[in-house]
Design a protein around this motif. Structure first.
Motif, PDB file in Angstrom:
ATOM      1  N   LEU A  16       0.812  -1.218   0.000  1.00  0.00           N
ATOM      2  CA  LEU A  16       0.000   0.000   0.000  1.00  0.00           C
ATOM      3  C   LEU A  16       0.847   1.270   0.000  1.00  0.00           C
ATOM      4  O   LEU A  16       0.317   2.368  -0.125  1.00  0.00           O
ATOM      5  N   GLY A  17       2.168   1.109   0.194  1.00  0.00           N
ATOM      6  CA  GLY A  17       3.063   2.259   0.214  1.00  0.00           C
ATOM      7  C   GLY A  17       2.898   3.131   1.453  1.00  0.00           C
ATOM      8  O   GLY A  17       3.016   4.349   1.388  1.00  0.00           O
ATOM      9  N   SER A 143       0.489 -18.654   2.336  1.00  0.00           N
ATOM     10  CA  SER A 143       1.710 -17.880   2.596  1.00  0.00           C
ATOM     11  C   SER A 143       1.321 -16.465   3.016  1.00  0.00           C
ATOM     12  O   SER A 143       0.254 -15.960   2.633  1.00  0.00           O
ATOM     13  N   PRO A 144       2.189 -15.800   3.767  1.00  0.00           N
ATOM     14  CA  PRO A 144       1.917 -14.401   4.119  1.00  0.00           C
ATOM     15  C   PRO A 144       1.744 -13.520   2.878  1.00  0.00           C
ATOM     16  O   PRO A 144       0.921 -12.610   2.873  1.00  0.00           O
ATOM     17  N   GLN A 145       2.489 -13.809   1.824  1.00  0.00           N
ATOM     18  CA  GLN A 145       2.394 -13.032   0.597  1.00  0.00           C
ATOM     19  C   GLN A 145       1.001 -13.154  -0.022  1.00  0.00           C
ATOM     20  O   GLN A 145       0.427 -12.162  -0.492  1.00  0.00           O
ATOM     21  N   ASP A 146       0.445 -14.368   0.000  1.00  0.00           N
ATOM     22  CA  ASP A 146      -0.887 -14.613  -0.551  1.00  0.00           C
ATOM     23  C   ASP A 146      -1.952 -13.889   0.279  1.00  0.00           C
ATOM     24  O   ASP A 146      -2.868 -13.270  -0.265  1.00  0.00           O
ATOM     25  N   VAL A 147      -1.809 -13.941   1.594  1.00  0.00           N
ATOM     26  CA  VAL A 147      -2.767 -13.274   2.484  1.00  0.00           C
ATOM     27  C   VAL A 147      -2.700 -11.762   2.275  1.00  0.00           C
ATOM     28  O   VAL A 147      -3.737 -11.094   2.138  1.00  0.00           O
ATOM     29  N   ALA A 148      -1.502 -11.207   2.226  1.00  0.00           N
ATOM     30  CA  ALA A 148      -1.342  -9.763   2.022  1.00  0.00           C
ATOM     31  C   ALA A 148      -1.902  -9.333   0.667  1.00  0.00           C
ATOM     32  O   ALA A 148      -2.540  -8.273   0.562  1.00  0.00           O
ATOM     33  N   LEU A 154      -8.797  -6.562  -1.553  1.00  0.00           N
ATOM     34  CA  LEU A 154     -10.062  -6.208  -0.890  1.00  0.00           C
ATOM     35  C   LEU A 154     -10.107  -4.728  -0.534  1.00  0.00           C
ATOM     36  O   LEU A 154     -11.155  -4.077  -0.683  1.00  0.00           O
ATOM     37  N   ILE A 155      -8.992  -4.186  -0.092  1.00  0.00           N
ATOM     38  CA  ILE A 155      -8.929  -2.756   0.248  1.00  0.00           C
ATOM     39  C   ILE A 155      -9.103  -1.908  -1.009  1.00  0.00           C
ATOM     40  O   ILE A 155      -9.849  -0.922  -1.014  1.00  0.00           O
ATOM     41  N   GLU A 156      -8.424  -2.300  -2.072  1.00  0.00           N
ATOM     42  CA  GLU A 156      -8.517  -1.537  -3.313  1.00  0.00           C
ATOM     43  C   GLU A 156      -9.926  -1.606  -3.905  1.00  0.00           C
ATOM     44  O   GLU A 156     -10.441  -0.620  -4.412  1.00  0.00           O
ATOM     45  N   GLU A 157     -10.588  -2.773  -3.808  1.00  0.00           N
ATOM     46  CA  GLU A 157     -11.977  -2.903  -4.269  1.00  0.00           C
ATOM     47  C   GLU A 157     -12.900  -2.012  -3.450  1.00  0.00           C
ATOM     48  O   GLU A 157     -13.818  -1.393  -3.991  1.00  0.00           O
TER      49      GLU A 157
END
Length: 160
Positions: A16-17, A143-148, A154-157
């Motif tokens: 998300l920067g 994996s944490p990468q998949d969850v993130a 979801l946040i962007e949607e």
């Protein structure tokens, strides 16, 4: 506990920067000692008070991802602080949680039978987490990468 809050939180912040903050680390910085020592020296109530203060400060001052300690939302005042914020519940099942925390070294609430204690904590906390969360993401077998990546999507949607 064992859901990957810190790992996923860092990955999410990067995606998300924005900045990342872990409430346990904020408590340690304020107290000048590790969480485990706070529990042993001062007790859980003292830790929760420090945690509540750290969460309040983070919500006022930090513009990014905040990873909360697993028991933070058990405090009604901390739950009240979180109202109006996007709270994400990283749901973890018993088997995965036990695998991830191992023997519980450095986790003061896991003294004794780790599996039984993790189950007890999940049973007590899951309804609170589910009631507070705007988004729930299952972390089992992922994996944490998949969850993130799922949370980022979801946040962007939600922002569209």
């Amino acid at each position: 506990m064992g859901a990957g809050k810190t790992t996923v939180g860092r990955l999410l912040a990067d995606a998300l920067g924005v900045g990342f903050l872990d409430s346990d680390h904020a408590v340690e910085a304020r107290a000048g000692k590790p969480v485990q020592e706070i529990f042993v020296d001062d007790g859980e109530a003292a830790f929760r008070a420090l945690e509540r203060t750290a969460v309040a400060a983070a919500l006022d001052e930090h513009d990014g991802v905040l990873a909360l300690g697993g028991g933070a939302v058990l405090d009604p005042a901390t739950r009240a602080l979180l109202e109006g914020h996007r709270v994400i519940f990283l749901k973890v099942g018993l088997a995965d949680a036990v695998k991830r925390v191992g023997l519980g070294a450095g986790r003061p609430l896991l003294l004794g039978n780790v599996r039984a204690r993790v189950k007890q904590l999940l049973d007590e906390r899951t309804p609170v987490y589910e009631g507070l969360a705007r988004i729930t993401v299952d972390t089992d077998g992922r994996s944490p990468q998949d969850v993130a990546a799922e949370i980022t999507e979801l946040i962007e949607e939600g922002a569209r």
